[in-house]
Design a protein around this motif. Sequence first.
Motif, mmCIF file in Angstrom:
data_model
loop_
_atom_site.group_PDB
_atom_site.id
_atom_site.type_symbol
_atom_site.label_atom_id
_atom_site.label_comp_id
_atom_site.label_asym_id
_atom_site.label_seq_id
_atom_site.Cartn_x
_atom_site.Cartn_y
_atom_site.Cartn_z
ATOM 1 N N ASP A 17 -38.187 6.527 72.895
ATOM 2 C CA ASP A 17 -37.966 7.797 73.593
ATOM 3 C C ASP A 17 -37.901 8.915 72.553
ATOM 4 O O ASP A 17 -38.114 8.687 71.356
ATOM 5 C CB ASP A 17 -36.693 7.735 74.447
ATOM 6 N N GLU A 18 -37.622 10.144 72.972
ATOM 7 C CA GLU A 18 -37.659 11.279 72.048
ATOM 8 C C GLU A 18 -36.612 11.138 70.940
ATOM 9 O O GLU A 18 -36.888 11.454 69.772
ATOM 10 C CB GLU A 18 -37.457 12.587 72.808
ATOM 11 N N GLY B 84 -43.139 4.368 76.063
ATOM 12 C CA GLY B 84 -42.788 5.744 75.741
ATOM 13 C C GLY B 84 -43.707 6.322 74.679
ATOM 14 O O GLY B 84 -44.936 6.253 74.793
#
Length: 293
Positions: free
Chosen positions: A91-92, A150
């Motif tokens: 994820d980010e 992701g």
Amino acid sequence: MIKKDIDKRGGILLEALPYIKKFWSKIIVIKYGGSAMKDKNLEKQILKDIILLKYVGMKPVIVHGGGSEISEEMKKRNKTPQFINGLRVTDEETMDIIEMVLIGKINTRLVAEINLPISEGPGNGVKGIGLSGEDAQLLTVKKHQISELGLVGEVENINPEILMILLEKNYIPVIATVGVDKEGVRYNINADTVAAQIAISLQAEKLIFLTDVDGIFKDSSCPSTIINSLDINKTKELIELGCVQKGMLPKVEAAIQALQGGVKKIHLLNGKCPHSILLEVFTDSGIGTEIIY
């Protein structure tokens, strides 16, 4: 020193001579990661071996991972590493950690070691330079087909121009495996795949994977069954038979891609074995497993 020892040392040097001649000015791509990266003394020795390749006329390129250090940093931030088919779910926040560890920590550490003055470190005046896939559009990627991963990318294009310029100027490029897509979004990329694609783009003489095991075995539970040399068809057969598993599988699949793309030879070596690179490149018997087309 007794004559027997002198003769032995002289023989080792003479054994290396034809290989030095054969690989003069050839590009050697080295994928560095795994357990060898955890031992900093071993890391210094591996860099010394790579620098020796440079001094005898070869053109080494280092592609590095850093999975264990990324996982450690994630745990410090109370994030649990998750994987799908061996690839890290990103994820980010995880992407920020990956960039920090790969580019800000590991890449700068390796380059700094290479660039240490003669009297202080392994570099002995050799010039190293750090890059990521974001530099000069080196690695253009697209989002991985498994959407649940992701921000994990697949290599779409390699721009080898910057690497060729650096090699001609006698630098050792050290590449962190972060890339961007056409919109500038950053992605995490599997380092084995990147190493293979870099080797293809440079038409490298050799691609060396430093792994955690001695090579490919007929029976993974029996070290005496190591296979010293394979062609690409036999390698595919071993994959189908289940002889290549876990962390070795993405390396072997990347090796097949590299051979199909024109790389001359692949080596799978145990990075924890002292001087494994030199033993493979400069001796008749070699070490580990080699794969040829």
